[in-house]
Design a protein around this motif. Sequence first.
Motif, PDB file in Angstrom:
ATOM      1  N   PHE A 166       3.636   3.506  -2.294  1.00 18.53           N
ATOM      2  CA  PHE A 166       4.745   3.703  -3.232  1.00 18.53           C
ATOM      3  C   PHE A 166       4.373   3.165  -4.617  1.00 18.53           C
ATOM      4  CE2 PHE A 166       8.619   2.010  -5.230  1.00 18.53           C
ATOM      5  CZ  PHE A 166       9.305   3.185  -5.413  1.00 18.53           C
ATOM      6  N   MET A 167       3.770   1.972  -4.653  1.00 17.65           N
ATOM      7  CA  MET A 167       3.385   1.391  -5.943  1.00 17.65           C
ATOM      8  C   MET A 167       2.302   2.233  -6.618  1.00 17.65           C
ATOM      9  SD  MET A 167       3.443  -2.650  -4.950  1.00 17.65           S
ATOM     10  CE  MET A 167       2.638  -3.134  -6.432  1.00 17.65           C
ATOM     11  N   TRP A 168       1.377   2.773  -5.856  1.00 27.60           N
ATOM     12  CA  TRP A 168       0.321   3.606  -6.418  1.00 27.60           C
ATOM     13  C   TRP A 168       0.901   4.894  -7.005  1.00 27.60           C
ATOM     14  CZ3 TRP A 168      -1.685   8.427  -4.824  1.00 27.60           C
ATOM     15  CH2 TRP A 168      -2.863   8.806  -5.472  1.00 27.60           C
ATOM     16  N   ILE A 169       1.832   5.503  -6.291  1.00 22.62           N
ATOM     17  CA  ILE A 169       2.472   6.739  -6.771  1.00 22.62           C
ATOM     18  C   ILE A 169       3.269   6.463  -8.044  1.00 22.62           C
ATOM     19  CG2 ILE A 169       4.252   8.447  -6.236  1.00 22.62           C
ATOM     20  CD1 ILE A 169       3.264   8.362  -3.325  1.00 22.62           C
ATOM     21  N   MET A 170       4.022   5.357  -8.066  1.00 29.09           N
ATOM     22  CA  MET A 170       4.804   5.021  -9.255  1.00 29.09           C
ATOM     23  C   MET A 170       3.889   4.736 -10.450  1.00 29.09           C
ATOM     24  SD  MET A 170       7.864   5.490  -8.467  1.00 29.09           S
ATOM     25  CE  MET A 170       8.677   4.807  -9.878  1.00 29.09           C
ATOM     26  N   GLY A 171       2.741   4.129 -10.214  1.00 28.65           N
ATOM     27  CA  GLY A 171       1.785   3.887 -11.294  1.00 28.65           C
ATOM     28  C   GLY A 171       1.237   5.178 -11.858  1.00 28.65           C
ATOM     29  N   LYS A 172       0.964   6.137 -10.989  1.00 33.36           N
ATOM     30  CA  LYS A 172       0.469   7.437 -11.454  1.00 33.36           C
ATOM     31  C   LYS A 172       1.544   8.176 -12.243  1.00 33.36           C
ATOM     32  CE  LYS A 172      -3.688   7.629  -9.857  1.00 33.36           C
ATOM     33  NZ  LYS A 172      -4.843   7.713 -10.731  1.00 33.36           N
ATOM     34  N   LEU A 173       2.794   8.120 -11.783  1.00 32.52           N
ATOM     35  CA  LEU A 173       3.880   8.804 -12.482  1.00 32.52           C
ATOM     36  C   LEU A 173       4.185   8.145 -13.816  1.00 32.52           C
ATOM     37  CD1 LEU A 173       6.379   9.549  -9.559  1.00 32.52           C
ATOM     38  CD2 LEU A 173       4.880  11.158 -10.736  1.00 32.52           C
ATOM     39  N   ALA A 174       4.136   6.839 -13.880  1.00 32.75           N
ATOM     40  CA  ALA A 174       4.460   6.131 -15.122  1.00 32.75           C
ATOM     41  C   ALA A 174       3.354   6.274 -16.151  1.00 32.75           C
ATOM     42  CB  ALA A 174       4.707   4.655 -14.828  1.00 32.75           C
ATOM     43  N   GLY A 175       2.124   6.492 -15.732  1.00 27.91           N
ATOM     44  CA  GLY A 175       1.011   6.554 -16.662  1.00 27.91           C
ATOM     45  C   GLY A 175       0.646   7.953 -17.118  1.00 27.91           C
TER      46      GLY A 175
ATOM     47  N   GLY B  40       4.444  -6.687  16.191  1.00 26.27           N
ATOM     48  CA  GLY B  40       4.918  -7.291  14.939  1.00 26.27           C
ATOM     49  C   GLY B  40       3.904  -7.137  13.821  1.00 26.27           C
ATOM     50  N   MET B  41       2.623  -7.375  14.139  1.00 26.25           N
ATOM     51  CA  MET B  41       1.589  -7.238  13.119  1.00 26.25           C
ATOM     52  C   MET B  41       1.437  -5.787  12.674  1.00 26.25           C
ATOM     53  SD  MET B  41      -1.278  -9.918  14.485  1.00 26.25           S
ATOM     54  CE  MET B  41      -2.476  -9.416  13.291  1.00 26.25           C
ATOM     55  N   SER B  42       1.552  -4.862  13.607  1.00 22.90           N
ATOM     56  CA  SER B  42       1.417  -3.454  13.227  1.00 22.90           C
ATOM     57  C   SER B  42       2.580  -3.020  12.340  1.00 22.90           C
ATOM     58  CB  SER B  42       1.313  -2.568  14.469  1.00 22.90           C
ATOM     59  OG  SER B  42       2.466  -2.703  15.263  1.00 22.90           O
ATOM     60  N   VAL B  43       3.788  -3.520  12.612  1.00 19.88           N
ATOM     61  CA  VAL B  43       4.937  -3.185  11.757  1.00 19.88           C
ATOM     62  C   VAL B  43       4.731  -3.754  10.358  1.00 19.88           C
ATOM     63  CG1 VAL B  43       7.402  -3.631  11.391  1.00 19.88           C
ATOM     64  CG2 VAL B  43       6.583  -2.920  13.646  1.00 19.88           C
ATOM     65  N   VAL B  44       4.247  -4.983  10.269  1.00 24.56           N
ATOM     66  CA  VAL B  44       4.024  -5.603   8.961  1.00 24.56           C
ATOM     67  C   VAL B  44       2.987  -4.816   8.174  1.00 24.56           C
ATOM     68  CG1 VAL B  44       3.034  -7.645   7.839  1.00 24.56           C
ATOM     69  CG2 VAL B  44       4.747  -7.920   9.616  1.00 24.56           C
ATOM     70  N   PHE B  45       1.860  -4.463   8.791  1.00 26.74           N
ATOM     71  CA  PHE B  45       0.833  -3.706   8.092  1.00 26.74           C
ATOM     72  C   PHE B  45       1.312  -2.309   7.709  1.00 26.74           C
ATOM     73  CE2 PHE B  45      -2.128  -6.864   9.908  1.00 26.74           C
ATOM     74  CZ  PHE B  45      -2.719  -7.254   8.721  1.00 26.74           C
ATOM     75  N   LEU B  46       2.144  -1.708   8.529  1.00 18.97           N
ATOM     76  CA  LEU B  46       2.692  -0.398   8.209  1.00 18.97           C
ATOM     77  C   LEU B  46       3.600  -0.481   6.985  1.00 18.97           C
ATOM     78  CD1 LEU B  46       2.995   2.602   9.077  1.00 18.97           C
ATOM     79  CD2 LEU B  46       4.998   1.869  10.359  1.00 18.97           C
ATOM     80  N   VAL B  47       4.469  -1.482   6.956  1.00 15.23           N
ATOM     81  CA  VAL B  47       5.375  -1.654   5.815  1.00 15.23           C
ATOM     82  C   VAL B  47       4.574  -1.954   4.547  1.00 15.23           C
ATOM     83  CG1 VAL B  47       7.178  -3.148   4.855  1.00 15.23           C
ATOM     84  CG2 VAL B  47       7.369  -2.323   7.200  1.00 15.23           C
ATOM     85  N   LEU B  48       3.554  -2.806   4.642  1.00 11.21           N
ATOM     86  CA  LEU B  48       2.741  -3.111   3.467  1.00 11.21           C
ATOM     87  C   LEU B  48       1.967  -1.883   2.984  1.00 11.21           C
ATOM     88  CD1 LEU B  48       1.363  -6.654   4.336  1.00 11.21           C
ATOM     89  CD2 LEU B  48       3.087  -6.072   2.638  1.00 11.21           C
ATOM     90  N   SER B  49       1.513  -1.055   3.898  1.00 10.31           N
ATOM     91  CA  SER B  49       0.810   0.167   3.511  1.00 10.31           C
ATOM     92  C   SER B  49       1.749   1.127   2.798  1.00 10.31           C
ATOM     93  CB  SER B  49       0.211   0.850   4.738  1.00 10.31           C
ATOM     94  OG  SER B  49      -0.714   0.013   5.372  1.00 10.31           O
ATOM     95  N   VAL B  50       2.952   1.268   3.290  1.00  9.68           N
ATOM     96  CA  VAL B  50       3.938   2.136   2.638  1.00  9.68           C
ATOM     97  C   VAL B  50       4.278   1.595   1.255  1.00  9.68           C
ATOM     98  CG1 VAL B  50       6.330   2.948   2.768  1.00  9.68           C
ATOM     99  CG2 VAL B  50       4.870   3.039   4.792  1.00  9.68           C
ATOM    100  N   LEU B  51       4.427   0.287   1.131  1.00  8.35           N
ATOM    101  CA  LEU B  51       4.719  -0.325  -0.161  1.00  8.35           C
ATOM    102  C   LEU B  51       3.566  -0.108  -1.151  1.00  8.35           C
ATOM    103  CD1 LEU B  51       6.613  -2.125  -1.843  1.00  8.35           C
ATOM    104  CD2 LEU B  51       5.399  -4.087  -0.911  1.00  8.35           C
ATOM    105  N   ALA B  52       2.329  -0.273  -0.697  1.00  9.33           N
ATOM    106  CA  ALA B  52       1.171  -0.050  -1.566  1.00  9.33           C
ATOM    107  C   ALA B  52       1.092   1.409  -2.015  1.00  9.33           C
ATOM    108  CB  ALA B  52      -0.110  -0.454  -0.838  1.00  9.33           C
TER     109      ALA B  52
END
Length: 98
Positions: free
Chosen positions: A26-35, A12-24
């Motif tokens: 995604f947010m980093w990529i969107m920040g680079k594209l928007a800027g 369960g903890m590994s799934v949570v950290f995996l999802v949070l890593s993917v979300l981070a």
Amino acid sequence: MIDLALMLTVEGMSVVFLVLSVLALFMWIMGKLAGRGEVKEKIEVKPVSELKEAGFSDKEIFAIVAALMRHEGVQVVDVKAPKNWKKVARLYAMRWVE
């Protein structure tokens, strides 16, 4: 039974950290594209002492700061003291003393 609990916790903890890593990511990529299109200017910030040396009075510095706050959309709340503020202050002071 404890082995099952430990296994489920680790999975369960590994799934949570995996999802949070993917979300981070995604947010980093969107920040680079928007800027991409924005050109960022470096603004030189001078301390108030240098402004005074340049010949600005305290009122002029206050006017500059007020204009910048207005431009940035910062709303300054007007604070008005009640007429009986001394009485209210004494009551609060009495509470703190006791």
